[in-house]
Design an enzyme around this catalytic site. Structure first.
Site, PDB file in Angstrom:
ATOM      1  N   ASN A  29       0.826  -1.211   0.000  1.00 37.22           N
ATOM      2  CA  ASN A  29       0.000   0.000   0.000  1.00 37.22           C
ATOM      3  C   ASN A  29       0.858   1.260   0.000  1.00 37.22           C
ATOM      4  O   ASN A  29       0.535   2.244  -0.673  1.00 37.22           O
ATOM      5  CB  ASN A  29      -0.917   0.015   1.228  1.00 37.22           C
ATOM      6  CG  ASN A  29      -2.033  -1.008   1.142  1.00 37.22           C
ATOM      7  OD1 ASN A  29      -2.235  -1.635   0.110  1.00 37.22           O
ATOM      8  ND2 ASN A  29      -2.767  -1.172   2.219  1.00 37.22           N
TER       9      ASN A  29
ATOM     10  N   ARG B  10      -6.689   1.444 -12.267  1.00 42.22           N
ATOM     11  CA  ARG B  10      -5.256   1.594 -12.011  1.00 42.22           C
ATOM     12  C   ARG B  10      -4.579   0.270 -11.656  1.00 42.22           C
ATOM     13  O   ARG B  10      -5.052  -0.468 -10.797  1.00 42.22           O
ATOM     14  CB  ARG B  10      -5.040   2.619 -10.895  1.00 42.22           C
ATOM     15  CG  ARG B  10      -3.590   2.997 -10.699  1.00 42.22           C
ATOM     16  CD  ARG B  10      -3.470   4.105  -9.692  1.00 42.22           C
ATOM     17  NE  ARG B  10      -3.951   5.378 -10.205  1.00 42.22           N
ATOM     18  CZ  ARG B  10      -4.736   6.212  -9.522  1.00 42.22           C
ATOM     19  NH1 ARG B  10      -5.152   5.882  -8.315  1.00 42.22           N
ATOM     20  NH2 ARG B  10      -5.107   7.359 -10.045  1.00 42.22           N
TER      21      ARG B  10
ATOM     22  N   HIS C 249     -17.116   3.422 -13.007  1.00 43.42           N
ATOM     23  CA  HIS C 249     -16.829   2.638 -11.814  1.00 43.42           C
ATOM     24  C   HIS C 249     -18.053   1.862 -11.336  1.00 43.42           C
ATOM     25  O   HIS C 249     -17.995   1.133 -10.352  1.00 43.42           O
ATOM     26  CB  HIS C 249     -16.326   3.561 -10.699  1.00 43.42           C
ATOM     27  CG  HIS C 249     -15.503   2.876  -9.655  1.00 43.42           C
ATOM     28  ND1 HIS C 249     -16.054   2.265  -8.557  1.00 43.42           N
ATOM     29  CD2 HIS C 249     -14.164   2.702  -9.544  1.00 43.42           C
ATOM     30  CE1 HIS C 249     -15.091   1.749  -7.812  1.00 43.42           C
ATOM     31  NE2 HIS C 249     -13.942   2.000  -8.383  1.00 43.42           N
TER      32      HIS C 249
ATOM     33  N   TYR D 131     -13.172  -8.567   0.302  1.00 43.41           N
ATOM     34  CA  TYR D 131     -13.662  -7.228   0.621  1.00 43.41           C
ATOM     35  C   TYR D 131     -15.153  -7.259   0.933  1.00 43.41           C
ATOM     36  O   TYR D 131     -15.901  -8.072   0.401  1.00 43.41           O
ATOM     37  CB  TYR D 131     -13.405  -6.276  -0.554  1.00 43.41           C
ATOM     38  CG  TYR D 131     -11.955  -6.163  -0.920  1.00 43.41           C
ATOM     39  CD1 TYR D 131     -11.064  -5.477  -0.107  1.00 43.41           C
ATOM     40  CD2 TYR D 131     -11.455  -6.751  -2.077  1.00 43.41           C
ATOM     41  CE1 TYR D 131      -9.725  -5.370  -0.427  1.00 43.41           C
ATOM     42  CE2 TYR D 131     -10.115  -6.652  -2.416  1.00 43.41           C
ATOM     43  CZ  TYR D 131      -9.259  -5.955  -1.578  1.00 43.41           C
ATOM     44  OH  TYR D 131      -7.931  -5.862  -1.914  1.00 43.41           O
TER      45      TYR D 131
END
Length: 544
Positions: A50, A410, A440, A473
């Protein structure tokens, strides 16, 4: 009710500093002894990954603002230069903490579990002999040392690659005094090498590629003497910038930009803790960086490559126990999902509930002779996923398949270009969203002929159409055949592909047209309830 001045900077957190605080919370998970040991290590490595991305995108973006005098001050009121100063102070502290956790907590704890990273000073004669053979047969044939002189200028090093700066004494092959050399570690080689069991006493034993190279440095520079060898790594701007209004073919332009990504402007340099100041300064000068961009680390400079440990050892006792997502009762018997969706809407909460129904819906649609068309947005999916396989099958079964692929997701751009090519080869229509915006949304719309009329079925989700991500997630999935929602989704797909204006939607809010105003109206409604002495309540979950 007292009115608040929403323009007050003290009401807002800087987005970059806030993101950094999130990464710090990830690092703190590595200190939580309630986690299984290898999960603690994984959190440390996720933090490292990250932080790399934070520098590649966010720090790089701030530096570019300053470089091109395009500084913009957000609602928090902080100038980009001030943000960079605060980032530098925080990051130097947390990088030191990261290596302290690794060296003083996790490595000793792993050693107690017979998982060992063996230092050069601790190699036994048998181990040293095996490592020497490995170096000569696996490393030496693919490594290219670069002596620095006018004919060999400082090389253009790839983003986040492991390198060594070496100081040398003695004459080179042409009788000249040598000085410095750069040794790039081959990217094709693993950074962590497992030693055979028969040359170790017990447990799982590993050596770092950097230790191998360091030990056998003289074989790279015969006739010369190394007086110092220090690993370093450069982090570069990895954002892809395309002037979309000047591009005729977005996919072709993106392919060209991706070739340049590994060589963007430098934003950070990590060096071994014991690297002399003069060599560190030499590197900073080569990359055009100031002292704030230098990070001295007590350990491997490329910690993320330690993630390979997961595939090198078999210790399920040191991981979280396997988790099986649940399945709603109405979906548990693998029934025809179109029949189930006609009866009731189903809201899934991943990863606690399975993502399988979403995949099953697509697979059933691909085979169903009554399904006429499938339209779907794809953001992070993977060219070989079950989702894409189903769309390919549907296209080959002569269904109208349209995919709206966001190729600028990305670090997934190459995968998305690959899946776009695969779908096009199967006969699907592929579009790349809307120039100037990032598509998105997660939407799927299926049109099916039933009793001589066309019915629509939709899936809306907050996550990605990626089954692996759906196990990691927290996201929502809605399976519905609600007529108003499906008509809204249909209109939205028409706009994404045809670019025309749409009539008023009944249930969906969507950016950049109605989402912001709609959310503000909903907030105002709750505010009005409170002003009238009634109960008002807001629960909102947002990304970033």
């Amino acid at each position: 009710m007292q009115r608040i001045d929403l323009n007050s900077p003290e009401l807002y957190l800087n987005r970059h500093l806030s993101h950094l605080q999130f990464n710090i919370r990830v690092l703190e998970q590595a200190l939580d002894g309630r986690q299984p040991l290898l999960e603690q290590l994984k959190f440390l490595l996720i933090f490292s990954h990250n932080l790399d991305e934070f520098f590649e995108i966010r720090v790089a973006g701030l530096r570019r603002q300053i470089q091109f005098s395009k500084e913009s001050v957000d609602a928090d009121g902080l100038h980009p230069q001030e943000v960079l100063k605060q980032i530098s102070v925080i990051c130097h502290e947390i990088v030191d903490k990261q290596y302290d956790v690794l060296n003083n907590i996790l490595i000793p704890a792993l050693a107690a579990e017979n998982i060992n990273f063996i230092k050069r000073s601790d190699w036994t004669p048998k181990q040293a002999a095996w490592i020497k053979r490995y170096f000569q047969h696996q490393v030496l044939p693919v490594i290219s040392p670069i002596g620095l002189d006018p004919a060999h200028p400082f090389p253009r090093l790839v983003n986040k690659s492991l390198n060594f700066i070496v100081s040398l004494e003695g004459k080179d092959a042409f009788g000249r005094d040598s000085g410095l050399a750069i040794v790039p570690a081959p990217r094709s080689l693993p950074r962590l090498i497992r030693l055979p069991n028969d040359i170790c006493e017990q447990g799982d034993n590993f050596v770092f590629l950097s230790s191998m190279i360091h030990t056998h440095l003289d074989e790279l520079f015969p006739g010369m003497t190394s007086t110092g060898c220090y690993q370093f790594r450069i982090t570069r701007n990895a954002d892809v910038e395309i002037l979309e209004e000047e591009v005729k073919d977005l996919a072709r332009a993106l392919r060209g930009e991706l070739l340049l990504r590994p060589y963007g402007d430098a934003v950070r340099i990590e060096v071994a803790e014991n690297c002399p100041d003069e060599l560190s300064q030499f590197l900073l000068t080569q990359f055009g960086l100031d002292q704030d961009a230098l990070y001295r680390v007590n350990g491997p400079v490329n910690l993320g490559r330690l993630m390979a440990l997961n595939d090198l050892i078999d210790r399920p006792d040191l991981y979280f126990p396997p988790f099986t997502p649940g399945m709603p009762k109405n979906l548990a018997d693998n029934a025809c999902l179109f029949s189930v969706m006609k009866q009731t809407d189903t809201l899934l909460f991943h990863p606690f509930q399975s993502f399988t129904p979403v995949v099953d819906l697509l697979q059933q649609a691909a085979k169903d002779p009554d399904v006429l068309s499938i339209r779907q947005t794809l953001y992070r999916t993977g060219a070989d996923s079950e989702i894409v396989n189903a769309l390919v099958e549907a296209a080959r079964n002569r269904k109208e398949v349209t995919a709206v692929i966001e190729i600028r997701a990305r670090f997934d751009e190459e995968d998305n270009l690959a899946l776009a090519s695969r779908l096009q080869e199967a006969g699907a229509v592929v579009v790349y969203g809307v120039v100037g915006y990032k598509t998105h949304s997660k939407m799927l719309l299926i049109v099916r002929r039933e009793d001589n009329q066309l019915n629509m079925y939709a899936h809306l989700g907050t996550g990605n159409y990626h089954p692996k991500n759906a196990r990691l997630y927290t996201d929502y999935s809605l399976l519905t055949c609600d007529e108003a929602i499906c008509n809204d989704v249909h209109k939205l797909f028409q706009q994404l592909t045809g670019m025309g204006k749409t009539s008023r939607f009944k249930k969906l809010l969507y950016a950049p047209f109605t989402l912001q105003k709609g959310i503000i109206d909903l907030i105002s409604r709750e505010e009005k309830l409170v002003e009238d002495g009634k109960s008002g309540h807001i629960i909102i979950k947002v990304n970033a």
